[in-house]
Design a protein around this motif. Structure first.
Motif, PDB file in Angstrom:
ATOM      1  N   ASN A 203       0.929  -1.381   0.038  1.00  0.00           N
ATOM      2  CA  ASN A 203      -0.021  -0.167  -0.094  1.00  0.00           C
ATOM      3  C   ASN A 203       1.038   1.188   0.045  1.00  0.00           C
ATOM      4  O   ASN A 203       0.617   2.377  -0.852  1.00  0.00           O
ATOM      5  CB  ASN A 203      -1.051   0.039   1.047  1.00  0.00           C
ATOM      6  CG  ASN A 203      -1.919  -0.988   1.011  1.00  0.00           C
ATOM      7  OD1 ASN A 203      -2.464  -1.598  -0.029  1.00  0.00           O
ATOM      8  ND2 ASN A 203      -2.708  -1.365   2.117  1.00  0.00           N
ATOM      9  N   ALA A 204       2.028   1.189   0.678  1.00  0.00           N
ATOM     10  CA  ALA A 204       2.653   2.507   0.773  1.00  0.00           C
ATOM     11  C   ALA A 204       3.681   2.688  -0.487  1.00  0.00           C
ATOM     12  O   ALA A 204       3.610   3.745  -1.081  1.00  0.00           O
ATOM     13  CB  ALA A 204       3.891   2.241   1.756  1.00  0.00           C
ATOM     14  N   GLU A 205       3.974   1.717  -1.262  1.00  0.00           N
ATOM     15  CA  GLU A 205       4.400   1.729  -2.533  1.00  0.00           C
ATOM     16  C   GLU A 205       3.241   2.340  -3.724  1.00  0.00           C
ATOM     17  O   GLU A 205       3.710   3.176  -4.251  1.00  0.00           O
ATOM     18  CB  GLU A 205       4.936   0.245  -3.039  1.00  0.00           C
ATOM     19  CG  GLU A 205       6.301  -0.203  -2.528  1.00  0.00           C
ATOM     20  CD  GLU A 205       6.592  -1.495  -2.852  1.00  0.00           C
ATOM     21  OE1 GLU A 205       5.637  -2.187  -3.696  1.00  0.00           O
ATOM     22  OE2 GLU A 205       7.691  -1.985  -2.365  1.00  0.00           O
ATOM     23  N   LYS A 206       2.115   1.736  -3.419  1.00  0.00           N
ATOM     24  CA  LYS A 206       1.227   2.257  -4.187  1.00  0.00           C
ATOM     25  C   LYS A 206       0.788   3.751  -4.196  1.00  0.00           C
ATOM     26  O   LYS A 206       0.760   4.433  -4.928  1.00  0.00           O
ATOM     27  CB  LYS A 206      -0.214   1.588  -3.864  1.00  0.00           C
ATOM     28  CG  LYS A 206      -1.268   1.535  -4.855  1.00  0.00           C
ATOM     29  CD  LYS A 206      -2.391   0.441  -4.495  1.00  0.00           C
ATOM     30  CE  LYS A 206      -3.807   0.934  -5.109  1.00  0.00           C
ATOM     31  NZ  LYS A 206      -4.761  -0.073  -4.587  1.00  0.00           N
ATOM     32  N   GLU A 210       1.169   6.866  -6.442  1.00  0.00           N
ATOM     33  CA  GLU A 210       0.185   7.668  -6.989  1.00  0.00           C
ATOM     34  C   GLU A 210       0.420   9.392  -6.749  1.00  0.00           C
ATOM     35  O   GLU A 210       0.244  10.078  -7.384  1.00  0.00           O
ATOM     36  CB  GLU A 210      -0.820   7.135  -5.868  1.00  0.00           C
ATOM     37  CG  GLU A 210      -2.059   8.120  -5.920  1.00  0.00           C
ATOM     38  CD  GLU A 210      -3.310   7.920  -6.658  1.00  0.00           C
ATOM     39  OE1 GLU A 210      -4.114   8.735  -6.912  1.00  0.00           O
ATOM     40  OE2 GLU A 210      -3.340   6.776  -7.379  1.00  0.00           O
ATOM     41  N   LEU A 211       1.259   9.449  -5.629  1.00  0.00           N
ATOM     42  CA  LEU A 211       1.533  10.803  -5.189  1.00  0.00           C
ATOM     43  C   LEU A 211       2.462  11.447  -6.199  1.00  0.00           C
ATOM     44  O   LEU A 211       2.639  12.803  -6.437  1.00  0.00           O
ATOM     45  CB  LEU A 211       2.191  11.066  -3.792  1.00  0.00           C
ATOM     46  CG  LEU A 211       1.106  10.590  -2.761  1.00  0.00           C
ATOM     47  CD1 LEU A 211       1.637  10.570  -1.300  1.00  0.00           C
ATOM     48  CD2 LEU A 211      -0.024  11.728  -2.865  1.00  0.00           C
ATOM     49  N   LYS A 212       3.589  10.653  -6.753  1.00  0.00           N
ATOM     50  CA  LYS A 212       4.317  11.066  -7.766  1.00  0.00           C
ATOM     51  C   LYS A 212       3.640  11.437  -8.994  1.00  0.00           C
ATOM     52  O   LYS A 212       3.794  12.400  -9.742  1.00  0.00           O
ATOM     53  CB  LYS A 212       5.333   9.876  -8.274  1.00  0.00           C
ATOM     54  CG  LYS A 212       6.641   9.847  -7.390  1.00  0.00           C
ATOM     55  CD  LYS A 212       7.487   8.846  -7.716  1.00  0.00           C
ATOM     56  CE  LYS A 212       8.698   8.770  -6.549  1.00  0.00           C
ATOM     57  NZ  LYS A 212       9.579   7.580  -6.851  1.00  0.00           N
ATOM     58  N   LEU A 272      -3.485  11.557   2.250  1.00  0.00           N
ATOM     59  CA  LEU A 272      -2.376  10.528   1.919  1.00  0.00           C
ATOM     60  C   LEU A 272      -0.973  10.957   2.380  1.00  0.00           C
ATOM     61  O   LEU A 272      -0.544  11.884   2.163  1.00  0.00           O
ATOM     62  CB  LEU A 272      -2.482  10.390   0.376  1.00  0.00           C
ATOM     63  CG  LEU A 272      -3.628   9.557  -0.110  1.00  0.00           C
ATOM     64  CD1 LEU A 272      -3.566   9.552  -1.858  1.00  0.00           C
ATOM     65  CD2 LEU A 272      -3.742   8.325   0.279  1.00  0.00           C
ATOM     66  N   LYS A 273      -0.240   9.782   2.955  1.00  0.00           N
ATOM     67  CA  LYS A 273       1.175  10.246   3.218  1.00  0.00           C
ATOM     68  C   LYS A 273       1.951   8.968   2.690  1.00  0.00           C
ATOM     69  O   LYS A 273       1.775   7.969   2.680  1.00  0.00           O
ATOM     70  CB  LYS A 273       1.337  10.219   4.912  1.00  0.00           C
ATOM     71  CG  LYS A 273       0.723  11.361   5.383  1.00  0.00           C
ATOM     72  CD  LYS A 273       0.881  11.490   6.793  1.00  0.00           C
ATOM     73  CE  LYS A 273       0.090  12.825   7.451  1.00  0.00           C
ATOM     74  NZ  LYS A 273       0.215  12.827   8.936  1.00  0.00           N
ATOM     75  N   ALA A 274       3.219   9.221   2.154  1.00  0.00           N
ATOM     76  CA  ALA A 274       4.262   8.173   1.729  1.00  0.00           C
ATOM     77  C   ALA A 274       4.601   7.626   3.189  1.00  0.00           C
ATOM     78  O   ALA A 274       4.698   8.029   4.134  1.00  0.00           O
ATOM     79  CB  ALA A 274       5.390   9.020   0.825  1.00  0.00           C
ATOM     80  N   ALA A 286      -3.619  -0.932  12.949  1.00  0.00           N
ATOM     81  CA  ALA A 286      -5.200  -0.710  12.679  1.00  0.00           C
ATOM     82  C   ALA A 286      -5.297  -0.178  11.077  1.00  0.00           C
ATOM     83  O   ALA A 286      -6.437  -0.477  10.539  1.00  0.00           O
ATOM     84  CB  ALA A 286      -5.484   0.520  13.555  1.00  0.00           C
ATOM     85  N   LYS A 287      -4.456   0.270  10.226  1.00  0.00           N
ATOM     86  CA  LYS A 287      -4.316   0.470   8.976  1.00  0.00           C
ATOM     87  C   LYS A 287      -4.147  -0.385   8.113  1.00  0.00           C
ATOM     88  O   LYS A 287      -4.157  -0.520   6.860  1.00  0.00           O
ATOM     89  CB  LYS A 287      -3.349   1.605   8.557  1.00  0.00           C
ATOM     90  CG  LYS A 287      -3.750   2.781   9.523  1.00  0.00           C
ATOM     91  CD  LYS A 287      -5.047   3.954   8.898  1.00  0.00           C
ATOM     92  CE  LYS A 287      -5.056   5.289   9.382  1.00  0.00           C
ATOM     93  NZ  LYS A 287      -5.107   5.257  11.058  1.00  0.00           N
ATOM     94  N   ASP A 288      -3.746  -1.903   8.801  1.00  0.00           N
ATOM     95  CA  ASP A 288      -3.333  -2.821   7.768  1.00  0.00           C
ATOM     96  C   ASP A 288      -4.638  -3.719   7.310  1.00  0.00           C
ATOM     97  O   ASP A 288      -5.720  -3.266   7.858  1.00  0.00           O
ATOM     98  CB  ASP A 288      -2.441  -3.798   8.858  1.00  0.00           C
ATOM     99  CG  ASP A 288      -1.512  -4.661   7.868  1.00  0.00           C
ATOM    100  OD1 ASP A 288      -1.626  -4.794   6.556  1.00  0.00           O
ATOM    101  OD2 ASP A 288      -0.696  -5.121   8.269  1.00  0.00           O
TER     102      ASP A 288
END
Length: 555
Positions: A203-206, A210-212, A272-274, A286-288
């Motif tokens: 999810n972090a990679e996604k 996305e932010l790029k 959204l945060k990287a 909890a976000k998993d």
């Protein structure tokens, strides 16, 4: 509704006719007189092939995996080009007549081919498994092809027979088969060597990607969107107070809705945060995916206990996982466990079932897999069959852990690498000395120190030992580990706490003691260890189809 044939439905492609295939095991084990003259279809892979009679015909040694033995197949050059058929590894499906070979031939029956139905060709220069003898270590680099070798195919059949025998034994003894989860939030062993299941990294990679591509909105963008919502809302209010037409109000409400949706999307993107989500300096699980930490199971025992407390006698049989960074010949990252759980059973009941089960497995191989076992005797361990006979026919010796330690301390003819003293976890060298040298038969050691055993094992009255037992056998040492489970709520809570584990993930397990607690016992048999014991093969990586260990997870 009437069924239509393929052509009337617009599909005029004819189905290929079925060709019932005869297994090679049914031919080589059959009665020769009844087989000769019979027409059969046989499929398999060429072990060896050679042209004879100046290229006028060829002999093929064909194996289809149904048994160790090959079937000799004779093909005339007039039937099919021989150069396509003779390379090792070629797959063929042939039809022909079974014939009695000439006097003095090794085989009792052979196949004279009348037609070659299918060919899966092989380029001999490219095929990685030559006819020469190959080491098991070499074969691990060809996990997708190694089952074509005699050794790995024999192991596969032995493994299959042991799995079938397992289900047969428990069915005969009134057990129900329960599928326990592979993903769990409980650590059964309390060792912490578990594979984590998470989507946080992907999810972090996604999010980063996305932010790029589409940077998150600024605070100015959010304020502008809020202002637009406010303006659209005021417009709707004005139209309503001025009693505008329904059409005008509807159009304005629609614009307001769109503005609110746009704001909502912007606010979501603004959050959204990287990187991996954190809370109070720690990873925020909890976000998993599951809303909490999750792992691949090291055992189905805790979960199968829930069914033992409802159905009585149950068992689970499936893959388990351990992230232990070990490269020994006895460790895998993924392995299979057989784990029965028995309601209303004490430790002696547990030992009785374990002994009966191991004896049943050994006898099953002697009765149903003797050809493959003879191959193991010839190529790996001369004592393999004798060991099965010994275990299947001998009553197991039963001694306490304290007695075992005393016996080992008195040993004078051997110097152990690991010093023996009360309180240690017996090493493989100790276990094997007990079963191979002192008693020369299987041994069950029971009542272990509580400090070296898991929290769920019943605490004995001496407060120092638990009602645990291990079944030790020649060649491998510990084959089974089991115990009576702790059914007293207060004692179990104390044991979990003493083990340094949090109570929260085990509340459901404690409920089994709160609501209708029952005395129960169980054990676990390492399936690959049973195969090592049976075959005499040295490395556990060679008795599981697709071994996983540090640095390797092929296929």
């Amino acid at each position: 509704m009437e069924a239509k044939d393929a052509s009337s439905a617009g599909d005029d492609t004819a189905l290929e006719a079925s060709r019932p295939r005869t297994f090679i095991k049914d031919i080589v084990r059959g009665v020769t007189e009844e087989l000769v003259g019979r027409k059969v279809v046989v499929g398999g892979w060429v072990k060896t092939g050679r042209e004879q009679g100046k290229g006028s015909f060829a002999f093929l040694e064909l194996n289809d995996g149904s048994c160790l033995a090959n079937l000799q197949v004779i093909v005339d050059a007039a039937v099919h080009p021989l150069t396509q058929l003779v390379p090792t590894g070629t797959c063929v499906l042939v039809e022909g007549e079974l014939k009695k070979p000439p006097e003095g031939a090794k085989q009792s029956v052979e196949l004279k081919v009348e037609s070659v139905l299918e060919v899966g060709p092989v380029d001999p220069a490219e095929y990685p498994l030559p006819k020469t003898r190959l080491t098991l270590e070499f074969l691990r680099d060809f996990g997708h092809l190694r089952a074509r070798t005699n050794t790995i195919s024999a192991v596969a059949r032995i493994r299959d027979e042991l799995a079938y025998a397992t289900h047969t034994f428990f069915r005969k003894n009134g057990f129900r088969y329960v599928h326990t989860p592979i993903i769990t939030t409980s650590d059964c062993e309390g060792a912490g060597e578990m594979f984590q299941v998470t989507t946080l990294f992907s999810n972090a990679e996604k999010v980063e990607k996305e932010l790029k591509q589409n940077p998150r909105p600024s605070e100015t963008d959010i304020e502008a969107a809020k202002l637009l919502v406010k303006e659209k809302g005021e417009t709707v209010s004005q139209l309503k107070s001025s009693k505008a037409s329904k059409q005008e109000i509807s159009a304005s409400v629609s614009e307001l809705t769109k503005a609110k949706e746009s704001l909502s999307r912007l606010e979501e993107r603004f959050k959204l945060k990287a990187g991996i989500p954190q809370k109070d300096g720690k990873i925020d699980y909890a976000k998993d995916f599951f809303g909490r930490q999750a792992f691949l199971t090291v055992s189905g025992q805790l979960q199968v206990e829930t069914y033992a407390c409802a159905l009585g006698n149950v068992y689970t049989f499936g893959p388990t996982f351990r992230a232990e960074h070990s490269h020994t010949s006895r460790h895998l990252a993924e392995f299979w466990m057989v784990e029965p759980e028995i309601a209303f059973a004490n430790l002696e009941d547990d030992m009785n079932y374990a002994e009966s089960y191991v004896k049943f497995l050994c006898q099953w191989l002697l009765d149903n897999c003797i050809e493959d076992m003879e191959f193991m005797v010839k190529n790996f361990d001369k004592a393999a069959i004798e060991r099965l006979k010994l275990v299947s026919s001998s009553p197991f010796e039963r001694i306490s852990y304290t007695k075992a330690v005393q016996l080992l301390k008195n040993v004078t003819d051997k110097k152990f690498e690991n010093e023996v003293e009360w309180g240690i976890d017996l090493a493989s060298e100790h276990e094997r000395y007990l079963t191979e040298v002192l008693f020369k038969k299987p041994v069950i050691v029971y009542n272990y120190p509580k400090g070296i055993k898991a929290f769920y094992m019943k605490l004995n009255d001496d407060q120092k030992t638990v009602a645990a037992m291990d079944v030790l056998v020649p060649k491998v040492g510990e084959l089974i580990g089991g115990s009576q489970r702790e059914e007293r709520l207060d004692v179990l809570v104390k044991r979990i706490t003493e083990s340094g584990l949090p109570l929260e993930p085990y509340e459901w397990y404690l409920d089994l003691r709160r609501f209708g607690t029952v005395k129960h016992s169980g054990f676990g048999l390492g399936f690959e260890r049973m195969i090592l014991f049976a075959t005499g093969i040295e490395n556990i990586r060679d008795v599981i189809p697709f071994p996983r260990y540090p640095g390797r997870a092929d296929l």
